[in-house]
Design a protein around this motif. Structure first.
Motif, PDB file in Angstrom:
ATOM      1  N   ARG A   1     -23.667  79.926 -36.470  1.00  0.00           N
ATOM      2  CA  ARG A   1     -25.117  79.702 -36.824  1.00  0.00           C
ATOM      3  C   ARG A   1     -24.710  79.562 -38.563  1.00  0.00           C
ATOM      4  N   LEU A   2     -25.269  78.366 -39.146  1.00  0.00           N
ATOM      5  CA  LEU A   2     -25.102  78.304 -40.663  1.00  0.00           C
ATOM      6  C   LEU A   2     -26.115  77.869 -41.256  1.00  0.00           C
ATOM      7  N   LEU A   3     -26.694  78.508 -42.313  1.00  0.00           N
ATOM      8  CA  LEU A   3     -28.057  78.269 -42.873  1.00  0.00           C
ATOM      9  C   LEU A   3     -27.651  77.762 -44.329  1.00  0.00           C
ATOM     10  N   LEU A   4     -28.057  76.780 -45.096  1.00  0.00           N
ATOM     11  CA  LEU A   4     -28.105  76.398 -46.180  1.00  0.00           C
ATOM     12  C   LEU A   4     -29.147  76.984 -47.107  1.00  0.00           C
ATOM     13  N   ALA A   5     -28.900  77.921 -48.023  1.00  0.00           N
ATOM     14  CA  ALA A   5     -30.222  78.378 -48.774  1.00  0.00           C
ATOM     15  C   ALA A   5     -30.006  78.120 -50.270  1.00  0.00           C
ATOM     16  N   PRO A   6     -31.116  78.272 -51.169  1.00  0.00           N
ATOM     17  CA  PRO A   6     -31.080  77.954 -52.487  1.00  0.00           C
ATOM     18  C   PRO A   6     -30.006  78.894 -53.216  1.00  0.00           C
ATOM     19  N   GLU A   7     -30.034  80.154 -52.659  1.00  0.00           N
ATOM     20  CA  GLU A   7     -29.015  81.345 -53.207  1.00  0.00           C
ATOM     21  C   GLU A   7     -28.910  82.221 -52.170  1.00  0.00           C
ATOM     22  N   VAL A   8     -27.975  82.962 -52.499  1.00  0.00           N
ATOM     23  CA  VAL A   8     -27.582  84.234 -51.545  1.00  0.00           C
ATOM     24  C   VAL A   8     -28.182  85.486 -52.129  1.00  0.00           C
ATOM     25  N   GLU A   9     -28.969  86.090 -51.440  1.00  0.00           N
ATOM     26  CA  GLU A   9     -29.914  87.195 -52.048  1.00  0.00           C
ATOM     27  C   GLU A   9     -28.837  88.460 -52.089  1.00  0.00           C
ATOM     28  N   ARG A  10     -28.915  89.017 -53.147  1.00  0.00           N
ATOM     29  CA  ARG A  10     -27.986  90.383 -53.330  1.00  0.00           C
ATOM     30  C   ARG A  10     -28.723  91.499 -54.105  1.00  0.00           C
ATOM     31  N   LEU A  11     -27.882  92.768 -53.697  1.00  0.00           N
ATOM     32  CA  LEU A  11     -28.700  93.700 -54.245  1.00  0.00           C
ATOM     33  C   LEU A  11     -28.200  93.961 -55.698  1.00  0.00           C
ATOM     34  N   ALA A  12     -28.961  95.008 -56.381  1.00  0.00           N
ATOM     35  CA  ALA A  12     -28.597  95.031 -57.716  1.00  0.00           C
ATOM     36  C   ALA A  12     -27.293  95.544 -57.936  1.00  0.00           C
ATOM     37  N   SER A  13     -26.503  95.994 -56.920  1.00  0.00           N
ATOM     38  CA  SER A  13     -25.248  96.510 -57.103  1.00  0.00           C
ATOM     39  C   SER A  13     -24.475  95.148 -57.152  1.00  0.00           C
ATOM     40  N   GLY A  14     -24.878  93.920 -56.873  1.00  0.00           N
ATOM     41  CA  GLY A  14     -23.996  92.793 -56.482  1.00  0.00           C
ATOM     42  C   GLY A  14     -23.620  92.584 -55.191  1.00  0.00           C
ATOM     43  N   LYS A  15     -23.775  93.346 -54.157  1.00  0.00           N
ATOM     44  CA  LYS A  15     -23.513  93.329 -52.891  1.00  0.00           C
ATOM     45  C   LYS A  15     -24.438  92.355 -52.239  1.00  0.00           C
ATOM     46  N   ALA A  16     -23.850  91.704 -51.278  1.00  0.00           N
ATOM     47  CA  ALA A  16     -24.838  90.949 -50.362  1.00  0.00           C
ATOM     48  C   ALA A  16     -25.789  91.721 -49.706  1.00  0.00           C
ATOM     49  N   ASP A  17     -27.094  91.189 -49.614  1.00  0.00           N
ATOM     50  CA  ASP A  17     -28.255  91.885 -49.011  1.00  0.00           C
ATOM     51  C   ASP A  17     -27.980  91.365 -47.302  1.00  0.00           C
ATOM     52  N   LEU A  18     -27.148  92.320 -46.516  1.00  0.00           N
ATOM     53  CA  LEU A  18     -27.036  91.928 -45.374  1.00  0.00           C
ATOM     54  C   LEU A  18     -28.335  91.743 -44.747  1.00  0.00           C
ATOM     55  N   ARG A  19     -29.297  92.647 -44.700  1.00  0.00           N
ATOM     56  CA  ARG A  19     -30.459  92.438 -43.971  1.00  0.00           C
ATOM     57  C   ARG A  19     -31.256  91.438 -44.087  1.00  0.00           C
ATOM     58  N   TRP A  20     -31.180  91.012 -45.380  1.00  0.00           N
ATOM     59  CA  TRP A  20     -31.798  89.743 -45.620  1.00  0.00           C
ATOM     60  C   TRP A  20     -31.135  88.528 -44.942  1.00  0.00           C
ATOM     61  N   ALA A  21     -29.656  88.486 -44.918  1.00  0.00           N
ATOM     62  CA  ALA A  21     -28.999  87.315 -44.350  1.00  0.00           C
ATOM     63  C   ALA A  21     -29.470  87.375 -42.838  1.00  0.00           C
ATOM     64  N   ARG A  22     -29.450  88.345 -42.139  1.00  0.00           N
ATOM     65  CA  ARG A  22     -29.480  88.367 -40.753  1.00  0.00           C
ATOM     66  C   ARG A  22     -30.894  87.989 -40.351  1.00  0.00           C
ATOM     67  N   ASP A  23     -31.810  88.354 -41.270  1.00  0.00           N
ATOM     68  CA  ASP A  23     -33.189  87.799 -41.057  1.00  0.00           C
ATOM     69  C   ASP A  23     -33.160  86.374 -41.199  1.00  0.00           C
ATOM     70  N   GLN A  24     -32.721  85.653 -42.276  1.00  0.00           N
ATOM     71  CA  GLN A  24     -32.403  84.276 -42.453  1.00  0.00           C
ATOM     72  C   GLN A  24     -32.109  83.683 -41.179  1.00  0.00           C
ATOM     73  N   LEU A  25     -30.970  84.299 -40.562  1.00  0.00           N
ATOM     74  CA  LEU A  25     -30.440  83.495 -39.398  1.00  0.00           C
ATOM     75  C   LEU A  25     -30.842  83.797 -38.079  1.00  0.00           C
ATOM     76  N   ARG A  26     -31.839  84.801 -38.130  1.00  0.00           N
ATOM     77  CA  ARG A  26     -32.536  85.035 -36.885  1.00  0.00           C
ATOM     78  C   ARG A  26     -33.905  84.239 -36.854  1.00  0.00           C
ATOM     79  N   SER A  27     -34.249  83.786 -38.048  1.00  0.00           N
ATOM     80  CA  SER A  27     -35.570  82.990 -38.022  1.00  0.00           C
ATOM     81  C   SER A  27     -35.443  81.669 -37.548  1.00  0.00           C
TER      82      SER A  27
END
Length: 528
Positions: free
Chosen positions: A502-528
């Protein structure tokens, strides 16, 4: 009273900062935009805030929460808290009241110091159980008299991660002070063991001179990466420059580096490096002079910093790129330093940090070249762990050979040549049809594609395979790639089961203030 020249350095940050202020009161301590504080003003403001807090009943052993963005006042407040022998509690300024309430209650915070626009959140979170103070207030009253500080005390750092409630990592204030002193002094060719003599030598170095250091911690001070960078600079009297805005834009980074003559920059992997590259590429395209002329080192901790992005940075300046694998739990596990002279095939190479280990499932050191996947471990202070959580402490800390080790779950293989192949956290392993896929391994390959700007790889539930590899990809502006071409790119370099199903193209990868990827956001995008 200033110690004799040959005296040892203090094991207390407040006492150490007072010493710096006594030796060099007119030296620049902190700057942001048009704001600046000399060491004399820095110490005076902290002493007055400490005096005011003491008048409100805050003192030795109390825990004081900080809910604020980067600013000189943030560092003043930290200094004041430590003058009182209190403990700082970091709270994510993005938290809503319910999230912040958990941290304040868990820490039993006596007070909360918050940005003006966060006061309502702080009051709702504390529910009247803690004093709420506006950041910047309390610095116009009488100063707290200096006191002798002897003995160690606790150090807390809340780490949120991407799932569950934040955990308080318990450490040692003295150990953190010694680490802060050692790092930047070493960068200046000095040794903490030489005590006050080493500090005086550091303070004799012109920050704007050829050997000077001006440090920009770009990440939030509420996280360990930004905080420890700032403390390391201050401990050697190196001025700290802060970004002028609320965000972390590449334009702000480039402008701050240029304006304040920054020599050392701390970032969090590709998330920050790509923003800086945008500004540098725009300067080059417009024929503008480079704004990183004095920059000599970039340090990254906490997220993937890909070889492709390092390569692009090195086209703009001859830099030393320091990449470190560390964790809020403490310890330095693996390091990498690359320059323009580094061969291309070594840009992604890491080595074990001094005293770090790679342990197999039996607690033995992994044999180089064996192919065994081990866990990175590093020494921390005795008793380190998670406050009030013996079960999680037992899972991430271990006493081995008489040494307390932090083992947060970072996996790696150790080659026969001593090079590490980093595989990410155990929590990021994707079990797909009985095969294990390491998310970082797939991310690194995708980042090598010329059209890919940013990417996050996660496991996605699947009825047939249990989980499958999923990826959210952001493309470089003006570049094109399809999900199929990106999958083919991965499968040409890795086993076919590792390619993202499963591979989704997005305008940008959402990240937390720390700079780490927002894994919850990524999983939600790929499940939708």
């Amino acid at each position: 009273m200033t110690p004799l020249p040959d005296a040892p350095l203090p094991d207390d940050l407040a006492t150490h900062f007072e010493l710096v202020a006594d030796i060099a009161p007119d030296r620049l301590a902190v700057t942001r935009g048009d704001e600046s504080l000399t060491w004399g003003a820095f110490e005076d403001s902290a002493a007055r805030l400490a005096g005011w807090l003491a008048g409100q009943g805050v003192g030795d052993g109390d825990r004081v929460a900080m809910m604020a963005r980067n600013s000189p006042d943030y560092l003043v407040a930290l200094f004041a808290i430590w003058k009182l022998r209190a403990t700082m509690v970091n709270v994510n300024y993005r938290y809503r009241a319910e999230e912040a309430a958990y941290v304040l209650a868990d820490a039993n915070a006596k007070a909360v110091i918050a940005d003006p626009d966060l006061l309502d959140v702080a009051r709702a979170a504390s529910a009247g159980t803690a004093l709420v103070v506006r950041l910047g207030d309390g610095t116009d009253g009488p100063a707290l008299p200096r006191t002798q500080r002897e003995g160690d005390r606790e150090w807390l750092l809340y780490t949120g991660g991407t799932t569950g409630n934040p955990k308080a990592v318990v450490g040692s204030h003295a150990e953190r002070c010694r680490t802060a002193q050692s790092g930047t002094l070493r960068s200046l060719g000095l040794d903490r063991a030489d005590g006050v003599d080493a500090l005086r030598a550091a303070l004799a170095v012109d920050p704007q001179g050829p050997d000077g250091i001006v440090w920009l911690p770009a990440p939030p001070l509420m996280h360990g990466t930004g905080l420890y960078s700032a403390l390391g600079a201050l401990a050697a009297g190196a001025p700290v420059a802060l970004l002028p805005g609320r965000g972390t834009s590449g334009e702000d980074m480039a402008a701050t580096i240029d304006r304040h003559g920054v020599t050392d920059l701390t970032i969090v992997g590709d998330a920050f490096a790509l923003r800086l590259l945008d500004a540098l590429d725009a300067d080059a395209a417009a024929g503008r002079p480079p704004r990183i002329a004095r920059l000599r080192r970039i340090r990254s901790i906490g997220a993937v910093w890909s070889p492709a992005v390092k390569r692009r940075l090195l086209t703009h300046a001859d830099l030393a790129l320091h990449d470190s694998i560390a964790a809020s739990e403490g310890g330095l596990y693996a390091v990498s330093v690359v320059t323009r002279a580094t061969p291309d095939d070594r840009l992604g190479g890491f080595e074990l940090a001094p005293n770090a280990r790679l342990l197999d499932g039996n607690g033995s050191d992994v044999v180089p070249g064996s192919g065994v996947v081990g866990l990175l471990a590093a020494p921390v202070v005795a008793g380190a762990g998670y406050a009030g959580d013996p079960e999680k402490t037992a899972g991430a800390f271990r006493d081995l050979d008489g040494v307390r080790l932090s083992i947060p779950g970072d996996m790696a293989r150790l080659g026969a040549d001593g090079r590490l192949e980093l595989l990410g956290r155990g929590s990021s392993v994707i079990n797909t049809g009985g095969e294990k896929v390491y998310a970082d391994e797939v991310e690194i390959v995708l980042r090598e594609h010329p059209a890919v700007r940013d990417v996050v790889v996660v496991g996605v539930p699947d009825p047939m395979y249990g989980s499958v590899v999923g990826a959210v990809v952001a493309l470089e502006k003006g570049r094109e790639a399809t999900p199929d071409t990106l999958r083919d790119f991965v499968s040409a370099r890795l086993a076919s089961y590792k390619k993202p199903r499963r591979l989704l193209l997005a305008p940008e990868v959402e990240r937390l203030a720390s700079g780490k990827a927002d894994l919850r956001w990524a999983r939600d995008q790929l499940r939708s």
